[in-house]
Design a protein around this motif. Structure first.
Motif, mmCIF file in Angstrom:
data_model
loop_
_atom_site.group_PDB
_atom_site.id
_atom_site.type_symbol
_atom_site.label_atom_id
_atom_site.label_comp_id
_atom_site.label_asym_id
_atom_site.label_seq_id
_atom_site.Cartn_x
_atom_site.Cartn_y
_atom_site.Cartn_z
ATOM 1 N N PHE A 158 0.830 -1.203 0.000
ATOM 2 C CA PHE A 158 0.000 0.000 0.000
ATOM 3 C C PHE A 158 0.867 1.255 0.000
ATOM 4 C CE2 PHE A 158 -3.780 -2.338 2.036
ATOM 5 C CZ PHE A 158 -4.267 -2.658 0.792
ATOM 6 N N PRO A 159 0.421 2.318 -0.698
ATOM 7 C CA PRO A 159 1.271 3.486 -0.886
ATOM 8 C C PRO A 159 1.238 4.507 0.248
ATOM 9 C CG PRO A 159 -0.723 3.741 -2.151
ATOM 10 C CD PRO A 159 -0.786 2.385 -1.523
ATOM 11 N N ASP A 160 0.148 4.599 0.987
ATOM 12 C CA ASP A 160 -0.057 5.685 1.944
ATOM 13 C C ASP A 160 0.048 5.154 3.372
ATOM 14 O OD1 ASP A 160 -0.693 8.171 2.919
ATOM 15 O OD2 ASP A 160 -2.846 8.004 2.533
ATOM 16 N N VAL A 161 0.350 6.036 4.304
ATOM 17 C CA VAL A 161 0.473 5.656 5.706
ATOM 18 C C VAL A 161 -0.845 5.115 6.247
ATOM 19 C CG1 VAL A 161 0.904 6.545 8.025
ATOM 20 C CG2 VAL A 161 2.304 7.319 6.125
ATOM 21 N N LEU A 162 -1.923 5.777 5.940
ATOM 22 C CA LEU A 162 -3.215 5.347 6.470
ATOM 23 C C LEU A 162 -3.656 4.016 5.872
ATOM 24 C CD1 LEU A 162 -5.057 8.774 6.584
ATOM 25 C CD2 LEU A 162 -3.779 7.613 8.382
ATOM 26 N N ASP A 163 -3.362 3.786 4.599
ATOM 27 C CA ASP A 163 -3.662 2.488 4.000
ATOM 28 C C ASP A 163 -2.839 1.390 4.655
ATOM 29 O OD1 ASP A 163 -5.416 3.655 2.217
ATOM 30 O OD2 ASP A 163 -3.888 3.907 0.662
ATOM 31 N N ARG A 164 -1.587 1.689 4.929
ATOM 32 C CA ARG A 164 -0.726 0.704 5.583
ATOM 33 C C ARG A 164 -1.194 0.414 7.001
ATOM 34 N NH1 ARG A 164 5.141 2.853 3.532
ATOM 35 N NH2 ARG A 164 4.886 2.136 1.391
ATOM 36 N N LEU A 165 -1.671 1.436 7.695
ATOM 37 C CA LEU A 165 -2.206 1.212 9.035
ATOM 38 C C LEU A 165 -3.429 0.314 8.998
ATOM 39 C CD1 LEU A 165 -1.961 4.640 10.852
ATOM 40 C CD2 LEU A 165 -0.793 2.527 11.391
ATOM 41 N N HIS A 166 -4.279 0.516 8.001
ATOM 42 C CA HIS A 166 -5.451 -0.338 7.857
ATOM 43 C C HIS A 166 -5.021 -1.784 7.652
ATOM 44 C CE1 HIS A 166 -9.504 -1.496 6.740
ATOM 45 N NE2 HIS A 166 -8.972 -2.152 5.731
ATOM 46 N N ALA A 167 -4.037 -1.995 6.789
ATOM 47 C CA ALA A 167 -3.565 -3.359 6.520
ATOM 48 C C ALA A 167 -2.850 -3.948 7.733
ATOM 49 C CB ALA A 167 -2.628 -3.351 5.317
ATOM 50 N N ALA A 168 -2.198 -3.111 8.514
ATOM 51 C CA ALA A 168 -1.442 -3.619 9.652
ATOM 52 C C ALA A 168 -2.331 -3.956 10.847
ATOM 53 C CB ALA A 168 -0.399 -2.596 10.076
ATOM 54 N N THR A 169 -3.509 -3.360 10.936
ATOM 55 C CA THR A 169 -4.329 -3.594 12.122
ATOM 56 C C THR A 169 -5.519 -4.518 11.872
ATOM 57 O OG1 THR A 169 -5.518 -1.540 11.677
ATOM 58 C CG2 THR A 169 -3.715 -1.449 13.245
ATOM 59 N N LYS A 170 -6.296 -4.274 10.859
ATOM 60 C CA LYS A 170 -7.538 -5.036 10.707
ATOM 61 C C LYS A 170 -7.303 -6.533 10.452
ATOM 62 C CE LYS A 170 -10.354 -1.313 10.296
ATOM 63 N NZ LYS A 170 -10.629 -0.689 11.522
ATOM 64 N N PRO A 171 -6.661 -6.920 9.343
ATOM 65 C CA PRO A 171 -6.498 -8.370 9.128
ATOM 66 C C PRO A 171 -5.471 -8.987 10.070
ATOM 67 C CG PRO A 171 -5.461 -7.173 7.345
ATOM 68 C CD PRO A 171 -6.167 -6.165 8.201
ATOM 69 N N GLN A 172 -4.518 -8.204 10.547
ATOM 70 C CA GLN A 172 -3.500 -8.747 11.424
ATOM 71 C C GLN A 172 -4.092 -9.136 12.768
ATOM 72 O OE1 GLN A 172 -1.954 -7.062 14.263
ATOM 73 N NE2 GLN A 172 -0.529 -8.713 14.591
ATOM 74 N N GLY A 209 2.524 15.755 8.463
ATOM 75 C CA GLY A 209 2.302 16.061 7.057
ATOM 76 C C GLY A 209 2.549 14.906 6.105
ATOM 77 N N ARG A 210 2.557 13.688 6.607
ATOM 78 C CA ARG A 210 2.796 12.529 5.756
ATOM 79 C C ARG A 210 1.511 11.942 5.173
ATOM 80 N NH1 ARG A 210 7.882 12.467 6.433
ATOM 81 N NH2 ARG A 210 9.106 11.872 8.226
ATOM 82 N N VAL A 211 0.383 12.579 5.436
ATOM 83 C CA VAL A 211 -0.912 12.115 4.931
ATOM 84 C C VAL A 211 -1.357 13.057 3.818
ATOM 85 C CG1 VAL A 211 -3.330 11.756 5.537
ATOM 86 C CG2 VAL A 211 -1.540 11.105 7.136
ATOM 87 N N ASN A 212 -1.764 12.501 2.700
ATOM 88 C CA ASN A 212 -2.297 13.284 1.593
ATOM 89 C C ASN A 212 -3.735 13.664 1.952
ATOM 90 O OD1 ASN A 212 -2.994 14.487 -0.775
ATOM 91 N ND2 ASN A 212 -2.579 12.702 -2.070
ATOM 92 N N ARG A 213 -3.950 14.883 2.341
ATOM 93 C CA ARG A 213 -5.259 15.305 2.838
ATOM 94 C C ARG A 213 -6.301 15.389 1.733
ATOM 95 N NH1 ARG A 213 -3.073 19.662 7.279
ATOM 96 N NH2 ARG A 213 -2.028 18.086 8.505
ATOM 97 N N ASP A 214 -5.890 15.431 0.479
ATOM 98 C CA ASP A 214 -6.856 15.440 -0.624
ATOM 99 C C ASP A 214 -7.576 14.107 -0.754
ATOM 100 O OD1 ASP A 214 -6.041 18.018 -1.207
ATOM 101 O OD2 ASP A 214 -4.537 17.348 -2.669
#
Length: 111
Positions: free
Chosen positions: A32-46, A96-101
């Motif tokens: 996953f490219p974004d920090v928030l996407d990676r957090l989703h992958a790291a917490t929910k299925p894990q 500032g590591r999150v793309n707010r758009d």
């Protein structure tokens, strides 16, 4: 088929399913490219993968000492993974590591 044999088969199925979910979480963190996407992958299925692994272990081991330890691990996993993800997400947002758009709703915009 006895109860013990059925529990062993169900425990094996839980171990395989938990391993596959944990593998999917690891692949998601890498891909996953974004920090928030990676957090989703790291917490929910894990977390679900770890809980399935613990359920499989509980069905296979079946002793009171092992079940107590497995229950403690499950409780700490459920208590720490979401809190850690929340803190990492907030730190990424504030630095500032999150793309707010890409955000649908930005609840922290006014803070």
């Amino acid at each position: 088929m006895t109860w013990a044999a059925a529990a062993d088969w169900l425990g094996g199925a839980c171990l395989v399913a938990g391993g596959l979910l944990s593998l999917a979480a690891g692949i998601g963190v890498l891909r996953f490219p974004d920090v928030l996407d990676r957090l989703h992958a790291a917490t929910k299925p894990q977390v679900l993968g770890v809980l399935l692994l613990l359920a499989g272990l509980a069905l296979r081991l079946r002793t009171s000492a092992d079940l107590g330890m497995i229950l403690l691990v499950a409780v700490f996993q459920l208590a720490t993974a979401p809190v850690a993800a929340q803190m990492v997400g907030r730190a990424a947002y504030r630095s500032g590591r999150v793309n707010r758009d890409l955000l649908d709703a930005d609840d922290l915009a006014g803070r």
